[in-house]
Write an enzyme that holds these catalytic residues in place. Sequence first.
Site, mmCIF file in Angstrom:
data_model
loop_
_atom_site.group_PDB
_atom_site.id
_atom_site.type_symbol
_atom_site.label_atom_id
_atom_site.label_comp_id
_atom_site.label_asym_id
_atom_site.label_seq_id
_atom_site.Cartn_x
_atom_site.Cartn_y
_atom_site.Cartn_z
ATOM 1 N N LYS A 47 -33.453 -12.768 -20.054
ATOM 2 C CA LYS A 47 -32.668 -12.386 -18.894
ATOM 3 C C LYS A 47 -33.530 -12.161 -17.661
ATOM 4 O O LYS A 47 -33.054 -12.194 -16.544
ATOM 5 C CB LYS A 47 -31.907 -11.075 -19.192
ATOM 6 N N GLY A 48 -34.822 -11.900 -17.863
ATOM 7 C CA GLY A 48 -35.676 -11.401 -16.791
ATOM 8 C C GLY A 48 -35.702 -12.206 -15.511
ATOM 9 O O GLY A 48 -35.861 -11.643 -14.427
ATOM 10 N N GLU A 102 -39.778 -18.193 -14.394
ATOM 11 C CA GLU A 102 -40.030 -17.021 -15.233
ATOM 12 C C GLU A 102 -40.245 -15.787 -14.369
ATOM 13 O O GLU A 102 -40.659 -15.884 -13.210
ATOM 14 C CB GLU A 102 -41.282 -17.305 -16.068
ATOM 15 N N ASP A 103 -39.952 -14.634 -14.946
ATOM 16 C CA ASP A 103 -40.204 -13.388 -14.213
ATOM 17 C C ASP A 103 -41.686 -13.024 -14.249
ATOM 18 O O ASP A 103 -42.276 -12.668 -13.237
ATOM 19 C CB ASP A 103 -39.343 -12.239 -14.783
ATOM 20 N N ASP A 110 -47.246 -12.951 -19.305
ATOM 21 C CA ASP A 110 -48.041 -11.857 -19.843
ATOM 22 C C ASP A 110 -49.060 -12.458 -20.821
ATOM 23 O O ASP A 110 -50.091 -12.959 -20.385
ATOM 24 C CB ASP A 110 -47.046 -10.887 -20.515
ATOM 25 N N LYS A 112 -49.845 -11.460 -15.334
ATOM 26 C CA LYS A 112 -50.830 -10.437 -15.734
ATOM 27 C C LYS A 112 -51.971 -11.162 -16.419
ATOM 28 O O LYS A 112 -52.003 -11.268 -17.654
ATOM 29 C CB LYS A 112 -50.195 -9.485 -16.755
ATOM 30 N N PHE A 130 -47.309 -1.921 -17.369
ATOM 31 C CA PHE A 130 -45.950 -2.318 -17.689
ATOM 32 C C PHE A 130 -45.060 -2.080 -16.483
ATOM 33 O O PHE A 130 -44.949 -0.957 -15.996
ATOM 34 C CB PHE A 130 -45.407 -1.571 -18.913
ATOM 35 N N VAL A 131 -44.445 -3.157 -15.984
ATOM 36 C CA VAL A 131 -43.650 -3.040 -14.751
ATOM 37 C C VAL A 131 -42.164 -3.272 -15.025
ATOM 38 O O VAL A 131 -41.790 -3.950 -15.986
ATOM 39 C CB VAL A 131 -44.152 -4.020 -13.665
ATOM 40 N N ARG A 147 -33.443 -3.276 -14.828
ATOM 41 C CA ARG A 147 -33.532 -4.597 -14.195
ATOM 42 C C ARG A 147 -33.008 -4.561 -12.759
ATOM 43 O O ARG A 147 -33.351 -5.401 -11.935
ATOM 44 C CB ARG A 147 -32.680 -5.618 -14.973
HETATM 45 P P1 IMP Z 1 -45.443 -13.374 -22.885
HETATM 46 O O1 IMP Z 1 -45.021 -14.338 -23.942
HETATM 47 O O2 IMP Z 1 -46.305 -12.287 -23.456
HETATM 48 O O3 IMP Z 1 -46.070 -14.035 -21.688
HETATM 49 O O4 IMP Z 1 -44.131 -12.596 -22.482
HETATM 50 C C1 IMP Z 1 -43.444 -12.808 -21.337
HETATM 51 C C2 IMP Z 1 -42.197 -11.960 -21.370
HETATM 52 O O5 IMP Z 1 -42.496 -10.617 -21.749
HETATM 53 C C3 IMP Z 1 -41.576 -11.846 -19.994
HETATM 54 O O6 IMP Z 1 -40.639 -12.863 -19.778
HETATM 55 C C4 IMP Z 1 -40.954 -10.481 -20.021
HETATM 56 O O7 IMP Z 1 -39.644 -10.564 -20.567
HETATM 57 C C5 IMP Z 1 -41.795 -9.684 -20.963
HETATM 58 N N1 IMP Z 1 -42.764 -8.841 -20.241
HETATM 59 C C6 IMP Z 1 -44.107 -8.992 -20.178
HETATM 60 N N2 IMP Z 1 -44.692 -8.037 -19.436
HETATM 61 C C7 IMP Z 1 -43.676 -7.260 -18.995
HETATM 62 C C8 IMP Z 1 -43.648 -6.102 -18.146
HETATM 63 O O8 IMP Z 1 -44.647 -5.580 -17.623
HETATM 64 N N3 IMP Z 1 -42.403 -5.586 -17.911
HETATM 65 C C9 IMP Z 1 -41.266 -6.109 -18.450
HETATM 66 N N4 IMP Z 1 -41.258 -7.189 -19.231
HETATM 67 C C10 IMP Z 1 -42.462 -7.759 -19.517
HETATM 68 MG MG MG Z 2 -38.461 -12.537 -19.947
#
Ligand code: IMP
Ligand code: MG
Length: 178
Positions: free
Chosen positions: A42-43, A98-99, A102, A130, A151-152, A164
Amino acid sequence: MTDVVSKVLISEEEIARTVDRLAGEINRDYEGKEIVLVGLLKGSFVFMGDLMRRLTMPCIIDFMIVSSYGGRTFSSGEVNIKKDLGESIEGKNVIIVEDIIDSGITLSAVMEILKKRNPASLRLCSFLSKPARRVKEVKIDYLGTEIPDEFVIGYGLDYDEKYRNIPCVGILDPKYID
Ligand code: IMP
Ligand code: MG
């Protein structure tokens, strides 16, 4: 409600400037072409809504839901598709929206899945990154802002499905993490 934010990282004004810049880059690169924006729910929906209204070419909007956090603040390493795209992307110019990137695990898996469907092109636009947390290398073609390892929440980003709707991006006060 913004008392859950211990520090504002990106204000509403900064968000608007960043989205303007990203839309400008995409408008320049895809001038005269049709594109498909693939939002990861959803982000990404808040960012995608702002971004798409600044794009000047014909845009098709589609969404996927892939598994991610569910309450925790670390990545599980598991990626599964909960909701797939509604339309074929074969021969289309696709931009994943993407939002935040990470670990990069979600995105690299989604990239691999979509590449196999033979789009004409496949790029990635992420509002936040990040880099300190990266496990899988991901090329972000259109990047909003790099942030530190915090964590944001807000601007579409949640903690345990909440917050959100906060209009800025802020660091979640640790006392709200359980
Ligand atoms: P990744 O696979 O670790 O890159 O995860 C990405 C997903 O993790 C994003 O689409 C977010 O939904 C979630 N995510 C990663 N960091 C944060 C954060 O700081 N706040 C909220 N959601 C996060
Ligand atoms: Mg997401």
